[in-house]
Design a protein around this motif. Sequence first.
Motif, PDB file in Angstrom:
ATOM      1  N   HIS A 178       0.159  -3.269  -5.446  1.00  0.00           N
ATOM      2  CA  HIS A 178      -0.384  -4.042  -4.332  1.00  0.00           C
ATOM      3  C   HIS A 178       0.681  -4.281  -3.261  1.00  0.00           C
ATOM      4  O   HIS A 178       1.876  -4.373  -3.548  1.00  0.00           O
ATOM      5  CB  HIS A 178      -0.922  -5.389  -4.821  1.00  0.00           C
ATOM      6  N   SER A 179       0.207  -4.377  -2.033  1.00  0.00           N
ATOM      7  CA  SER A 179       1.078  -4.756  -0.930  1.00  0.00           C
ATOM      8  C   SER A 179       1.392  -6.246  -1.044  1.00  0.00           C
ATOM      9  O   SER A 179       0.680  -6.982  -1.732  1.00  0.00           O
ATOM     10  CB  SER A 179       0.390  -4.449   0.397  1.00  0.00           C
ATOM     11  N   LEU A 195      -2.751  -0.339  -3.152  1.00  0.00           N
ATOM     12  CA  LEU A 195      -2.084   0.896  -2.740  1.00  0.00           C
ATOM     13  C   LEU A 195      -2.617   2.006  -3.638  1.00  0.00           C
ATOM     14  O   LEU A 195      -2.556   1.901  -4.860  1.00  0.00           O
ATOM     15  CB  LEU A 195      -0.569   0.765  -2.887  1.00  0.00           C
ATOM     16  N   ASN A 259       0.585   1.723   4.217  1.00  0.00           N
ATOM     17  CA  ASN A 259       0.884   0.407   4.805  1.00  0.00           C
ATOM     18  C   ASN A 259      -0.426  -0.338   5.075  1.00  0.00           C
ATOM     19  O   ASN A 259      -0.797  -0.568   6.228  1.00  0.00           O
ATOM     20  CB  ASN A 259       1.696   0.592   6.096  1.00  0.00           C
ATOM     21  N   ASP A 261      -1.356  -3.488   4.677  1.00  0.00           N
ATOM     22  CA  ASP A 261      -1.273  -4.790   5.340  1.00  0.00           C
ATOM     23  C   ASP A 261      -1.203  -4.627   6.854  1.00  0.00           C
ATOM     24  O   ASP A 261      -1.884  -5.317   7.611  1.00  0.00           O
ATOM     25  CB  ASP A 261      -0.031  -5.555   4.856  1.00  0.00           C
ATOM     26  N   SER A 271       4.949  -3.409   9.040  1.00  0.00           N
ATOM     27  CA  SER A 271       4.154  -4.096   8.029  1.00  0.00           C
ATOM     28  C   SER A 271       4.173  -5.588   8.307  1.00  0.00           C
ATOM     29  O   SER A 271       5.014  -6.091   9.058  1.00  0.00           O
ATOM     30  CB  SER A 271       4.710  -3.811   6.626  1.00  0.00           C
ATOM     31  N   ASP A 293       5.627  -2.578  -0.534  1.00  0.00           N
ATOM     32  CA  ASP A 293       4.579  -1.578  -0.388  1.00  0.00           C
ATOM     33  C   ASP A 293       5.160  -0.168  -0.324  1.00  0.00           C
ATOM     34  O   ASP A 293       4.726   0.735  -1.047  1.00  0.00           O
ATOM     35  CB  ASP A 293       3.711  -1.869   0.845  1.00  0.00           C
TER      36      ASP A 293
END
Length: 440
Positions: A178-179, A195, A259, A261, A271, A293
């Motif tokens: 996960h971001s 992601l 990316n 986010d 980001s 990320d």
Amino acid sequence: MLSRLTARHVSTAILAALLWALQTAAVLALSFDANFDGGSLKAASVEGDLVRLTGRDNFRPGTDTWKWLYFRIDDAQDRRLQFVISDKFQSGSHRLDRWRMLYSYDNQEWEFFDHNARDPAAGEFRFSNDEPFTGATVYVAAGLVYGYCDAQRLTRDLLATPWATPTASADARGVLGHSPGGIDDLGRTITPKNLYGFRLTDPTATDPKTKVLLFSGSHPNEVHGGRVLDAMVRFLGGDDPRAAELRRRCEFFIYPLTNPDGRWAGYNRTSVAHPDRDFNRFWHPTLWADMQDLRTVGEAMIADTGGQVDYCIDFHSWSDTGPHFVITSTRAMEHHPFWRALSRLEPTLGYQASSGAAASSPAGDAGSGEGAAAAPAPSKTGAAFGRQVLGAEFSMTQETMFRPGENAERYRMLGENHALALHEALTAAEPAESVAGAAR
């Protein structure tokens, strides 16, 4: 007691007041929202049917430039709105000279505004339609949107085929991790996003295979790169015999949005966690330690591919209206079978050496005065990662333009032509015909 004449004047005044109130209410009812996947709008004000927009460029806080624009209007039906925004486009006001804004009623099918014009004297860019909007909800964007949800959908759709599986680093849904999420420049909470990574190949073909790495989304506002990758990957997972041959010969490792986010927040080049860093300048294990990320995706790419690939394509977009082009440091690029096939299928496609010196100028599009030579030299980019860390024989950044009048069909064509060029290069097949597609 009022005379008839006075009463008539009072009635007329009351009627005028009511009409004014209704008109004012109609104006007040017009609302704007950009708090959704990929949305970007700093402010909007309404003066009758004139809508003044204020864009944003999070990469350069404190400036009045803008880069990506995408928002929704409610209660717009039967309104013939005219939009105006500053022409202080981040990469140069002149880039707006041929720009065409888009609108949609369902956020899926997009049309170009009838009138798009920059007024250098006023420092403005204006756009409008000849006819009023026919739907209550209207989406407006500076390009053909490709959001986090689209990358999510691509992953889900391909994993439903017999040819795709999660990569070794991913879970059953193709989720690598996960971001970090965070608070964006407008104060909005951006929640952590998945992601994704998946592998595409024919599992029944057991001979050694060519490894191909495909990814996109480092720069959030470069949405057309995501569309080109999406089209290429859907072709590779489809029924065309050439796609089947590529699946027998290749392993494709696909990371559709690196990316998420930044894409969700409608950012420019960064980001949410690191708004001061160009995301596409940290693609190296020595640089990404605190970039959750990028590190998650980069480490997955190394692990999933065994640290080696043959081809690497990082899909981007360029904020210009010139010809599409690529950036590469591949030796003898002009003689490489893949490039020769791709440039035949896409004859206006040019390339630039990653040193910054133009190695080939795009053909056609006379009068644009721009193109490959205007691009900056990459440094620690995704394509450099493919070459330096994963040892790719062929590694390139595909820079897809925001070309006026080119619709979704054109970007599908460009993506599928990448797949056809790879097929030709790997099989020494007869030259393929370019995928049919046209702008409208």
